[in-house]
Design an enzyme around this catalytic site. Structure first.
Site, mmCIF file in Angstrom:
data_model
loop_
_atom_site.group_PDB
_atom_site.id
_atom_site.type_symbol
_atom_site.label_atom_id
_atom_site.label_comp_id
_atom_site.label_asym_id
_atom_site.label_seq_id
_atom_site.Cartn_x
_atom_site.Cartn_y
_atom_site.Cartn_z
ATOM 1 N N SER A 122 0.852 -1.182 0.000
ATOM 2 C CA SER A 122 0.000 0.000 0.000
ATOM 3 C C SER A 122 0.890 1.235 0.000
ATOM 4 C CB SER A 122 -0.939 -0.042 1.209
ATOM 5 O OG SER A 122 -1.793 1.082 1.233
ATOM 6 N N TYR B 188 -4.496 8.272 -6.779
ATOM 7 C CA TYR B 188 -3.585 7.303 -6.159
ATOM 8 C C TYR B 188 -4.074 6.959 -4.751
ATOM 9 C CZ TYR B 188 0.747 5.315 -4.308
ATOM 10 O OH TYR B 188 1.683 4.486 -3.723
ATOM 11 N N LYS C 59 -5.304 3.323 -3.204
ATOM 12 C CA LYS C 59 -4.667 2.700 -2.047
ATOM 13 C C LYS C 59 -5.643 2.552 -0.873
ATOM 14 C CE LYS C 59 -0.630 1.884 -3.807
ATOM 15 N NZ LYS C 59 -0.205 0.480 -4.071
#
Length: 277
Positions: A134, A148, A152
């Protein structure tokens, strides 16, 4: 009997360094990457106990072929490191729909597809460790990386929920959360991806101010790829059911603020750093 790990995204960064680290600790390594003809592929293929094979997380056939090749070579796979990923950098409005979908195809759906391909093997042996890479951006958010962060955050939720489903089957799920690393090429790819975004002048002042904050954060990066590889190896070998591992010191204050502060205190901290007045 030597254990075996399959690692995605081994052409550079955490993937390549982790493949080297596991091999040096005596593990068999299935080092996968989209292009096996790269320099990393040649370096890894020269090591004992390392199989370099093609795997593109956006290509289901390549996933199945890589898993089959690894089992054919080493008979058994004990751990999976879902490392392949990239980050889009820029304001959300400027991103194209194609790039948004690619962000999730690689960072979320690719992880799910590789994991699903290995689960029958893990269930058969009633054992296995899945380590999903992660980011600090999966715990707290920063401006300019909304997509992004979203990918995650999705990965973190998927991993936590999956860990409950798989624990009764003897399969452990773990999440490693790195922050900024001085030696990785991840930042260069993120910069290249930002070049695909269209320009919207209304955001110029915000982007300039935010970029200055990021420049200061980059100056605090002291960890290396090998530091992260060691944490990934720890997650694979410590024999615990610990779910999350914070891999670099630079993000620990923000992780602590997100997980241990009140919502009001946390938001005040983040807005004081990133919101223009």
């Amino acid at each position: 009997m030597k254990k075996t790990v399959l690692i995605t995204g081994c052409s550079s960064g955490f993937g390549k360094t982790s493949a080297l680290y596991f091999a040096r600790q005596g593990w068999n390594v299935i080092a996968t990457m989209r292009n096996t003809e790269c320099d990393a592929g040649a370096d890894l293929a020269a090591m004992d106990g390392v199989l370099v094979t093609r795997l593109d997380v956006q290509d289901a056939a390549s996933i199945d072929q890589a898993v089959a090749a690894g089992i054919a070579r080493f008979d058994r796979i004990d751990a999976l490191v879902n490392n392949a990923g990239f980050g889009l950098f820029g304001v959300f409005e400027a991103m194209s729909g194609d790039k948004i979908r690619e962000q999730f195809d690689v960072n979320v759906f690719g992880v799910m597809d590789v994991t699903r391909a290995l689960l029958p093997h893990f269930r058969h042996h009633k054992a296995g460790t899945i380590i999903n890479i992660s980011s600090g951006a999966g715990v707290f958010t920063l401006p300019m990386i909304s997509l992004y962060s979203a990918s995650k955050f999705a990965l973190e939720g998927f991993s936590e929920s999956l860990s409950y489903e798989l624990a009764p089957l003897g399969i452990t799920v773990k999440v490693v959360e790195p922050g900024g690393v001085i030696s990785t090429s991840f930042g260069q790819r993120s910069g290249a991806e930002a070049g695909h975004a269209s320009t919207l002048p209304d955001y110029d002042a915000f982007i300039t101010a935010t970029s200055a904050v990021f420049a200061g954060l980059r100056g605090q990066r002291l960890a290396t790829e090998e530091d992260v590889a060691k944490v990934i190896y720890q997650a694979a070998t410590d024999g615990t059911d610990q779910l999350r591992y914070v891999a670099t010191d630079d993000i620990k204050p923000l992780v602590k603020a997100r997980r241990e502060s009140t919502e009001a205190d946390y938001m005040q901290l983040m807005r004081s750093q990133f919101m223009m007045r």
